[in-house]
Structures are given as structure tokens and as C-alpha cells.
Design an enzyme around this catalytic site. Structure first.
Site: not given
Length: 313
Positions: A44, A296
Site C-alpha cells: 500500500l 540484515d
């Protein structure tokens, strides 16, 4: 004091950049070389790239360096899962045409998950796998709160929808997708619990039968389904988006990443759903700032590409 804080900021940013380079810059050739191209699908208010900044920050480059063919989809920043899915399907067809591949691996973040799931459901012959990252697969409690805050047809709803449409239109314009239709209300309805459950009734592949279980690793349509997500909201004191996600996370009744609850993100084979990551960390935003004591995010995408490779996908 200001100098000390600036030094800490530079240190944190440098550490993040160093971590990204050591995990993705010196990778073995072929480590992420999947059989089928990878297509990344934004969520979104998302985009492919704006002003040189990728939505999936540094991720396409890291995957490409060690062998993957990577494409970043651009669908409406705001619209229903089905409308976004139809847009994605057209781009999948294009990827297949230009690469000569028979299928693609779809990786969708947030609203990008049901968007990708739609394509796999209506055109499984084109899709090898769907991976949900922080995906809204059973609705978002925060979306429920926002929907309840505005009475349908009220002036408040009209103003809010107008503002959201202006923002999504600006995002699409800046990212070169101004021709894409924007419908903030349709996207909100899709992301509520009610809307998500209605979507799942039509496109059930990979959805767990229990509230917080796992779904079929390989569904009846032949597509493999995977998911991962985080359950932290504030993960880096220098990340300006963290306070916002900390506040939105307070609206949930379960561990969440600030915008999606843990159990809602489960789809197919759940790789892990409690990373110390918030909703933006899951795509290595804001500009790579994340929890320094967690894996990470770029590494997680690389590991998953290798997982797909090992699966023959």
C-alpha cells in the site's frame, strides 16, 4: 551533545551500509540464481522507485549481483487486491515474454502479498512460488480501526479518501505510473479482516486452516507458498518512521510489525514470523536502518532466493 548524536547517526548508517555490503556485495556467484525470474511486488502506498530510491531498498541489486533475474512490479499505490492483481498479471506476462521463462517467483510485501496470491490463483501456470513478506493475509487490525473511524458516505470519509487519493496519485506520478487508477477506499476494504477473509474464500491457496498455523507448502494449483515477517515496531532510534509504527502497533491484540499482526502474515511454509523488524524494516527501509542485532533484511532475501534455487524454482 549535537556532535555526539551526529557521530552516532553516522556510525549507525555506516554500520548498516557495511552490513549490506558484506552480505550482498561479496556473495558467491550463482547463490541467488533461481530457475525462474523473481518479481518483487510493493504494498500500500508503494512504488518501484522514486528519485533513485527503491521501495525494496538495495534488495534487487543484491539479488542480481549473485545471479538472480529480478523485476520490480509497479501496481496501483491504492486499489483492491483484485485490481492490483490484474495489473500484476499483465506485468508477469511481460516478464515471461522478455525472458523466455515459463514461470516467475513472486515476492509481495504487505498488500503485495494478496496481490501476488491473486495472480497465482487465477494464472498458476505462470507462477512457481509466492512469498509473503509482512503480508496482510488475514486482515490488519489497524485497517479495521481506520475503517470504523469513518462512517461510510460521511464527510469525514470523503475528506480522508480525497487526501489518500492525492497522495497515491503523487506517488504514482513520481514513480512513472500516473496511468494507474487509484482507489484508497477499495484498498482499505481489502485490508480489513472482513475484506481479507472474503478474498481468502475466493483465493484460498496457502492460507492456514488454523488462526496462527501454516498453510500448504505446495498448494493444489502446484504453486509453492512461503512467508516471513517481524514482530517489532521501534527497532532503530535513528529511523524517523519508527515512532509512527510504534503508535500504530498499539492498536493490535497480538505481536505485530506496526501494521500487520503476526498470525495474519502466515502463509504456506512460515520461515519465521518474529524477526526484530517492523513493517518497513521488512523491505530494508528507511534506507537500510534496522535493528543492528538482527539479520540484515538484504541477507534474508538472499537466503530465500537460494532456498528457491535449492527447491528447483
Amino acid at each position: 551533545m549535537k556532535g555526539f548524536m551526529l557521530s552516532l547517526l553516522l556510525l549507525a548508517t555506516s554500520f548498516s551500509a557495511f552490513a549490506g555490503s558484506t552480505t550482498s556485495g561479496v556473495s558467491a556467484t550463482g547463490y541467488t540464481q533461481t530457475k525462474y525470474p523473481i518479481v518483487l511486488v510493493h504494498g500500500l502506498f508503494g512504488f518501484d522507485r522514486i528519485a533513485g530510491v527503491d521501495y525494496f531498498h538495495a534488495i534487487p541489486q543484491a539479488l542480481t549481483r549473485s545471479g538472480a533475474k529480478v523485476f520490480v512490479a509497479q501496481v496501483s499505490a491504492t486499489n483492491s487486491s483484485e485490481k492490483r492483481g490484474e495489473q500484476l498479471l499483465q506485468q508477469v506476462r511481460w516478464v515471461l515474454a522478455v525472458t523466455g521463462a515459463k514461470k516467475v517467483n513472486l515476492i509481495g510485501h504487505s498488500h503485495g502479498s494478496p496481490t501476488a496470491r491473486y495472480v497465482a490463483s487465477v494464472a498458476p501456470q505462470f507462477v512457481a512460488s509466492v512469498t509473503s513478506v509482512g503480508g496482510v493475509n488475514k486482515g490488519s487490525e489497524f485497517a479495521d480501526v481506520v475503517r470504523k473511524a469513518f462512517t461510510p458516505g460521511s464527510a469525514g470519509e470523503t475528506v480522508a479518501v480525497g487526501a489518500a487519493k492525492a497522495l497515491s496519485g503523487l506517488i504514482s506520478f513520481l514513480s512513472g505510473g500516473s496511468q494507474l487508477p487509484q482507489n484508497p477506499l477499495a484498498s482499505l476494504e481489502s485490508l480489513t479482516t472482513k475484506g481479507s477473509l472474503a478474498f481468502n474464500a475466493k483465493y484460498p491457496e496457502g492460507i492456514p486452516a488454523s488462526r496462527c498455523g501454516e498453510g500448504s507448502y505446495r498448494a493444489a494449483n502446484g504453486v509453492y507458498y512461503y512467508s516471513w515477517s517481524g514482530t517489532s515496531t521501534a527497532t532503530n532510534i535513528f529511523d524517523l518512521s519508527d515512532p509512527v509504527l510504534f503508535v500504530t502497533g498499539l492498536f493490535f491484540s497480538e505481536p505485530n510489525d506496526g501494521l500487520v499482526g503476526r498470525c495474519s502474515t502466515h502463509l504456506g511454509r512460515v520461515i519465521r514470523s518474529n524477526y526484530r523488524m517492523n513493517h518497513l524494516d521488512e523491505v530494508n527501509q528507511l534506507l537500510g536502518l534496522h535493528d543492528l542485532f538482527e539479520t540484515d533484511p538484504v541477507t534474508i532475501y538472499r537466503q530465500h532466493a537460494n532456498r528457491l534455487k535449492q527447491q528447483g524454482l
